[in-house]
Design a protein around this motif. Structure first.
Motif, PDB file in Angstrom:
ATOM      1  N   UNK A 266      40.285  44.900  50.973  1.00 44.62           N
ATOM      2  CA  UNK A 266      39.337  43.894  50.481  1.00 44.62           C
ATOM      3  C   UNK A 266      38.907  42.907  51.583  1.00 44.62           C
TER       4      UNK A 266
ATOM      5  N   UNK B 275      30.700  43.853  41.482  1.00 39.91           N
ATOM      6  CA  UNK B 275      31.437  44.112  42.720  1.00 39.91           C
ATOM      7  C   UNK B 275      32.090  42.823  43.231  1.00 39.91           C
TER       8      UNK B 275
ATOM      9  N   UNK C  98      48.523  44.181  48.589  1.00 43.96           N
ATOM     10  CA  UNK C  98      47.108  44.544  48.676  1.00 43.96           C
ATOM     11  C   UNK C  98      46.279  43.751  47.675  1.00 43.96           C
TER      12      UNK C  98
ATOM     13  N   UNK D  61      41.251  45.767  31.571  1.00 42.21           N
ATOM     14  CA  UNK D  61      40.109  46.368  32.268  1.00 42.21           C
ATOM     15  C   UNK D  61      38.780  45.768  31.827  1.00 42.21           C
TER      16      UNK D  61
ATOM     17  N   UNK E  26      35.081  41.778  41.108  1.00 48.58           N
ATOM     18  CA  UNK E  26      36.292  42.560  41.366  1.00 48.58           C
ATOM     19  C   UNK E  26      36.956  42.173  42.671  1.00 48.58           C
ATOM     20  N   UNK E  27      36.137  41.800  43.655  1.00 51.24           N
ATOM     21  CA  UNK E  27      36.725  41.420  44.936  1.00 51.24           C
ATOM     22  C   UNK E  27      37.492  40.113  44.825  1.00 51.24           C
TER      23      UNK E  27
ATOM     24  N   UNK F 163      37.998  43.000  34.627  1.00 52.08           N
ATOM     25  CA  UNK F 163      37.339  43.387  35.880  1.00 52.08           C
ATOM     26  C   UNK F 163      36.228  44.418  35.640  1.00 52.08           C
TER      27      UNK F 163
ATOM     28  N   UNK G 229      44.185  43.580  41.687  1.00 52.73           N
ATOM     29  CA  UNK G 229      44.404  44.599  40.660  1.00 52.73           C
ATOM     30  C   UNK G 229      45.551  45.509  41.079  1.00 52.73           C
TER      31      UNK G 229
ATOM     32  N   UNK H 272      39.317  39.445  42.180  1.00 49.52           N
ATOM     33  CA  UNK H 272      40.443  39.679  41.274  1.00 49.52           C
ATOM     34  C   UNK H 272      41.380  40.700  41.903  1.00 49.52           C
TER      35      UNK H 272
ATOM     36  N   UNK I  70      38.272  48.952  41.024  1.00 46.23           N
ATOM     37  CA  UNK I  70      38.879  47.699  40.606  1.00 46.23           C
ATOM     38  C   UNK I  70      38.974  46.697  41.744  1.00 46.23           C
ATOM     39  N   UNK I  71      39.048  47.201  42.985  1.00 50.60           N
ATOM     40  CA  UNK I  71      39.126  46.303  44.128  1.00 50.60           C
ATOM     41  C   UNK I  71      37.755  45.801  44.540  1.00 50.60           C
TER      42      UNK I  71
END
Lengths: 218, 218, 346
Positions: free
Chosen positions: C100, C72, C149, C46, C75-76, C49, C80, C78, A118-119
């Protein structure tokens, strides 16, 4: 008769057998660590996961077969010699590495992997920054186990021409000569303990302290 | 055909050595359990002491089994016990200590103080706590220590051949030195099936002893 | 980052997890997804992302289909956060927050400054926690690190899946306030999944109520409470929703501009607006239209701040028997007024 007689009078033989032992160990063990890690990682990839349990079961069964039997089995196919010995050591010490690598990886909490995804971590980043690092304590115990088993089995492999300190021990046992036995027992024990200690230090250096709690070491 | 012939001709000696092999293990087992589990329980209250004892036994386990047999010969020789079953049995007991002590410690650790307190709170007597909580919870973990010891012992006992303890090592080592393949094959089959068989059997017992609520952990 | 769902469905085998979702998530607002477990709210999160890929339909972020963005990279961008937090056990607090930024190859100095900034934002003492591992933190601290984070690379969009669900009620309230504070400063688009209606009302600018993979009602928090569309929504809200919400909805959600400002009362005779606020370089008081109509000009000194609860505002109104109050920021900035009839629901 003095315990140290043989050791002192034949230190050259002892040294030569020791280096033989170390070489056989290093070749077979490093091969099994490399290939074991590779197999362990491969069978835990998404596409292979249906085989993970099968391989884990298989390797746990393989771990219950005595090393003597494996050595004898490899001998049946390849005959006597150093290569036979190295090959059987490789096979036998491969199993704990595969087992621990795979079980270490699949036992990681799934939510952690999902968060990593997810990251925005790529599969490769997840493997190297998350999976392997979190599984490291388990992987290390597999690698250490593999080293200890390897050194012990290398002693037995003397009977199929593997050379090493096993030659001295078995000669001593056959002649019931305490001094000869001792000349083999002392260096092989020191060798095993030293290698394990080096790996223990390495483990302490490499494994994150954040994992000690889960390991129950705190 | 030849091989079956061999089995028929040598069935007495095969049975005798199988019996010898099991004897070594079964003699060692009660001592190993008594000393291992006992030590585990005794030292469980002292964290520092447990750490040292575990460290010591883990060093003992690093020593390759032929070397440990050698050490037994050296130590027991002066008492005229250097050959035969006693040194083999003692070596096996020493090898069994680590898994026994380690598992006993973790079994005791798995029973939290809160759990005992809540049992007391529900009005259980000391006896009931022992039989309904402590034993059911720790038995499976201790059992897995016993399984480890036995499976390991099957391989290690094979080395007993070299100190006239008898056992299945005879088929492998004598077979190797005489170049008798049928002996080697017999040794491999018996040792491997003994190892796998006992592992399987003891795993089954382990899971039967595990309370249903704890089984997910495996 | 506004997000638009167009006819989005997700099937697992033959069962719809979400069905024909059509809704738009507002930019820079907190949108709460609520509903019983298995209603599809987490799946919806979900899908954005792409931890779950939709079966059909289209999801647009900033008008762009999420398929057009590399998974990828998407997601970076966003943040989460999940209930289990999922902090990496082998990383320290610093390394966890830096994940990240490191993936994005930020320079070391920038990462360090960012981590310090974020820990401040979530009210954690930098020196105390920076080198700790997750197991050394309390549950509340862990979730703060989880939020920090998620914010690390300054994403415009934050997906939060029951982030405070496993935390005790007192700390949950505190964390909700932390989040509201962060939102006030940073103005992110936040999608927040919860099953706690209290939390939904407190945090949500808008609420979407899910049932069996479909949206039952999607509306601003106040409208949802005022006009629940059906029995199911009423049940989710609970019997006392219409009263209870007063306690945890902030005044800022009811601010209106129905006022005038003057620096002196001398020129008052009749006013068009409900409320006349007297302001020189600070708030001096206010005069009500109703008072002027009755013929006696009375200067009142009460006011509320935007982050006070509606209940507090209502108390002041009852006490003085008035129907509106000025809303003044602590730094003496006039925000507007809050009116009785807007608060009280039919």
């Amino acid at each position: 008769m003095n315990l140290f007689d043989y050791l002192f009078n034949n230190y050259q033989i002892v040294l030569q057998r020791t280096s033989e032992h170390i070489i056989v160990f290093l070749i077979s063990w490093s091969a099994s660590v490399l290939i074991g890690l590779l197999i362990g990682i491969l069978i835990t990839r998404e596409k292979m996961q249906k085989y993970t349990n099968f391989v884990l079961t298989l390797s746990s069964i393989a771990q219950s077969i005595p090393s003597v039997a494996i050595i004898a089995l490899v001998f049946l196919f390849f005959g006597i010699g150093k290569l036979t010995a190295i090959f059987s050591l490789f096979i036998y010490s491969l199993v704990p590495v595969i087992f621990n690598t795979a079980s270490g990886i699949i036992n990681i909490d799934k939510t952690i992997i999902e968060v990593a995804e997810g990251m925005g971590m790529s599969k490769k980043e997840i493997l190297f920054k998350v999976e392997l690092l979190i599984a490291l304590p388990t992987i290390f115990s597999g690698i250490r186990n593999s080293a200890v088993i390897n050194i012990a089995t290398a002693t037995v492999a003397a009977v199929i021409g593997g050379g090493g300190l096993g030659v001295i021990i078995f000669t001593g046992l056959a002649h019931y000569n305490v001094s000869i036995i001792f000349a083999g027992v002392l260096p092989v024990s020191i060798l095993a303990i030293t290698i394990d200690s080096i790996l223990a230090i390495l483990e302490k250096k490499l494994v994150s302290k954040g994992l000690l709690y889960e390991e129950g070491k705190l | 055909m030849n091989y079956i012939n061999y089995l028929i001709v040598n069935k007495d000696i095969i049975i005798k050595e199988l019996f010898n092999h099991l004897q070594i293990i079964l003699y060692a087992l009660p001592f190993a359990i008594l000393i291992g589990v006992g030590t585990g329980i005794l030292i469980s209250k002292h964290q520092k002491l447990s750490k040292y004892v575990l460290y010591l036994t883990s060093i003992l386990m690093t020593i390759p089994s032929p070397a440990l047999f050698g050490i037994m010969v050296i130590i027991l020789g002066p008492f005229k016990l250097g050959l035969g079953k006693p040194p083999a049995i003692i070596a096996l007991v020493i090898y069994s200590l680590l898994p026994m002590i380690r598992n006993t410690l973790s079994a005791i650790k798995s029973i939290s103080k809160e759990m005992i307190d809540s049992a007391k709170g529900m009005g259980m007597t000391e006896m009931q706590i022992l039989f309904k909580i402590k034993i059911p919870l720790s038995l499976p973990i201790i059992m897995s220590g016993i399984r480890n010891s036995i499976v390991m012992g099957i391989g290690i006992a094979a080395i007993g051949y070299y100190i006239s303890a008898g056992g299945l090592g005879y088929f492998i080592f004598a077979g190797l030195s005489r170049g008798r393949y049928e002996m080697i094959i017999t040794g491999i089959i018996l040792l491997a099936s003994l190892g796998m068989g006992f592992n399987y059997l003891l795993l089954k017992i382990e899971s039967l002893l595990t309370p249903k609520g704890l089984r997910f952990k495996n | 980052m506004p997000i638009k769902f167009i006819n989005v469905s997700k099937k697992f085998k033959d069962v719809y997890a979400v069905k024909n979702l059509n809704f738009e998530i507002d930019d820079k607002k907190i949108t709460v997804l609520i509903g019983p477990s298995g209603c599809g709210k987490t799946t919806t999160l979900k899908l954005i992302n792409r931890l779950i890929e939709r079966t059909s339909g289209e999801i647009l972020i900033n008008g762009l289909s999420i398929d057009k963005i590399d998974k990828i990279e998407l997601r970076r961008k966003i943040g989460y956060v999940i209930q289990e937090i999922g902090l990496f056990p082998h990383y320290t607090v610093f390394d966890n927050i830096a994940v990240v930024p490191k993936l994005l190859n930020w320079p070391k100095n920038k990462i360090k400054n960012r981590v310090i900034e974020l820990l401040n934002l979530v009210n954690l003492d930098f020196k105390e926690v920076i080198n700790k591992y997750p197991y050394e933190l309390s549950g509340g601290q862990r979730q703060r690190v989880g939020v920090a984070r998620a914010l690390a690379a300054d994403p415009e969009l934050l997906l939060m899946d029951e982030p405070f669900g496993a935390i005790d009620p007192i700390n949950r309230e505190i964390l909700q306030d932390v989040l509201l504070n962060i939102q006030k400063k940073l103005k992110k688009t936040i999608l927040f999944v919860t099953h706690d209606i209290r939390e939904a009302i407190k945090l949500g600018d808008k609420i979407a109520v899910f049932k069996d993979g479909e949206i039952q009602q999607y509306d601003s928090t106040i409208n949802l409470i005022k006009n629940p569309k059906n029995k199911f929504i009423e049940n989710i809200l609970g019997i006392n929703a219409k009263l209870n919400y007063l306690e945890f909805v902030k005044v800022e959600k009811f601010i209106e501009k129905d006022f005038l400002v003057t620096n002196s009362i001398s020129n008052i005779n009749k006013i068009e607006k409900e409320c006349l606020i007297i302001f020189t370089n600070k708030f001096e008081g206010f005069v009500l239209k109703t008072d002027i109509k009755k013929g006696h000009i009375k200067i009142r000194n009460d006011y509320v701040t935007p982050d006070q609860s509606v209940l507090e505002a209502l108390n002041i109104m009852f006490k003085h028997n008035i129907h509106c109050l000025p809303v003044i920021e602590k730094n003496n900035e006039i925000k507007g007024i809050i009116k009785y009839e807007k608060i009280i629901l039919k």
